[in-house]
Design an enzyme around this catalytic site. Sequence first.
Site, mmCIF file in Angstrom:
data_model
loop_
_atom_site.group_PDB
_atom_site.id
_atom_site.type_symbol
_atom_site.label_atom_id
_atom_site.label_comp_id
_atom_site.label_asym_id
_atom_site.label_seq_id
_atom_site.Cartn_x
_atom_site.Cartn_y
_atom_site.Cartn_z
ATOM 1 N N SER A 170 46.742 32.274 -6.750
ATOM 2 C CA SER A 170 45.760 31.709 -5.828
ATOM 3 C C SER A 170 45.746 32.495 -4.536
ATOM 4 O O SER A 170 46.741 33.141 -4.163
ATOM 5 C CB SER A 170 46.129 30.251 -5.546
ATOM 6 O OG SER A 170 45.408 29.738 -4.450
ATOM 7 N N TYR A 183 52.480 23.842 -2.326
ATOM 8 C CA TYR A 183 51.741 24.614 -3.328
ATOM 9 C C TYR A 183 51.752 26.096 -2.975
ATOM 10 O O TYR A 183 51.994 26.958 -3.827
ATOM 11 C CB TYR A 183 50.310 24.081 -3.396
ATOM 12 C CG TYR A 183 49.375 24.862 -4.281
ATOM 13 C CD1 TYR A 183 49.377 24.683 -5.659
ATOM 14 C CD2 TYR A 183 48.471 25.770 -3.729
ATOM 15 C CE1 TYR A 183 48.503 25.400 -6.467
ATOM 16 C CE2 TYR A 183 47.598 26.495 -4.534
ATOM 17 C CZ TYR A 183 47.618 26.292 -5.907
ATOM 18 O OH TYR A 183 46.758 27.009 -6.704
ATOM 19 N N ALA A 185 53.852 27.759 -1.201
ATOM 20 C CA ALA A 185 55.185 28.340 -1.379
ATOM 21 C C ALA A 185 55.410 28.776 -2.818
ATOM 22 O O ALA A 185 55.973 29.846 -3.077
ATOM 23 C CB ALA A 185 56.248 27.322 -0.968
ATOM 24 N N THR A 220 37.010 23.484 -10.931
ATOM 25 C CA THR A 220 37.749 22.642 -11.870
ATOM 26 C C THR A 220 37.757 21.212 -11.346
ATOM 27 O O THR A 220 37.664 20.977 -10.131
ATOM 28 C CB THR A 220 39.188 23.127 -12.048
ATOM 29 O OG1 THR A 220 39.888 23.007 -10.798
ATOM 30 C CG2 THR A 220 39.226 24.578 -12.497
#
Length: 292
Positions: A170, A183, A185, A220
């Site tokens: 990401s 997230y 990390a 999504t």
Amino acid sequence: MGLLLKIFIPLLGAALAFYFYSAPENFNEEMLRGKRVIVTGASSGIGEQMAYHLARMEAHLLLTARTEAKLQKVVERCLELGAASARYISGSMDSPSLPEEVLREAENSWGGLDMLILNHIGQSGFTYFSGDVGHVRKLMEINFVSYVALATAALPMLKESEGSIVVVSSIAGRIAGPFTASYSATKFALEGFFSSLRQEFIIDKVNVSITLCILGYINTESAVRAVSHVIPDTPAPKEECALEIIRAGALRQREVHYPPRAVSSMLLLRSIAPELLDSIVRSSYRLENVRR
């Protein structure tokens, strides 16, 4: 200033997209025909769409996710679409035994593996960091440690086939925005581990490619549910995103950015004006909608 940025960023993104994607397109769907592919996180979202694309390309598929009922439906659809074979293993990736179970199934069923697509993620909210260290540990187990475990277990077969590892990451693993501390990390950890591993492969002349997928906001169900009330941008289509990931893996590319203009622009701006980028990111959120 705001008007200049609105003009500058799209132009910059277009230039970068041209730079990264102007190489001759030599991807052919037949490259995946008969290939043995594992896709994790395949019951919904990008993983589900990758499974369908690979099925149309007549690949052999082994799919994993937490929800068995959803996996069954995806496997049935893959067989309808023309997959050479399709099977699944359900379970949570925080189980230490699941990676070995998945790779054992691949070895017993196919006798080898050509591509490992690591795509699963644990549940994480889009909110201020609450101080819940336990959640950070669990998320690291699912989003990072299990990726390492799966790649490690797959490596003997991938070395034999001179195959590929595809890591779905990401923009949050390159640029640390607010409200995604845990997230982010895990995604930074993926970047560090697999980039280092790639270097070791090159040194040891191991012909296994590693493709890092740096994704922005994709439509999504889980992403839209988590951030649509805070991020006003229009998400990019998951179907096209899934195909770009497969294409990059098949072509053994170092990394892929999707959507290319937005992600590449942010990465360049981070390099040349990080504080400006941080300010733009903060100002683009509907902060009043962020839960504490």
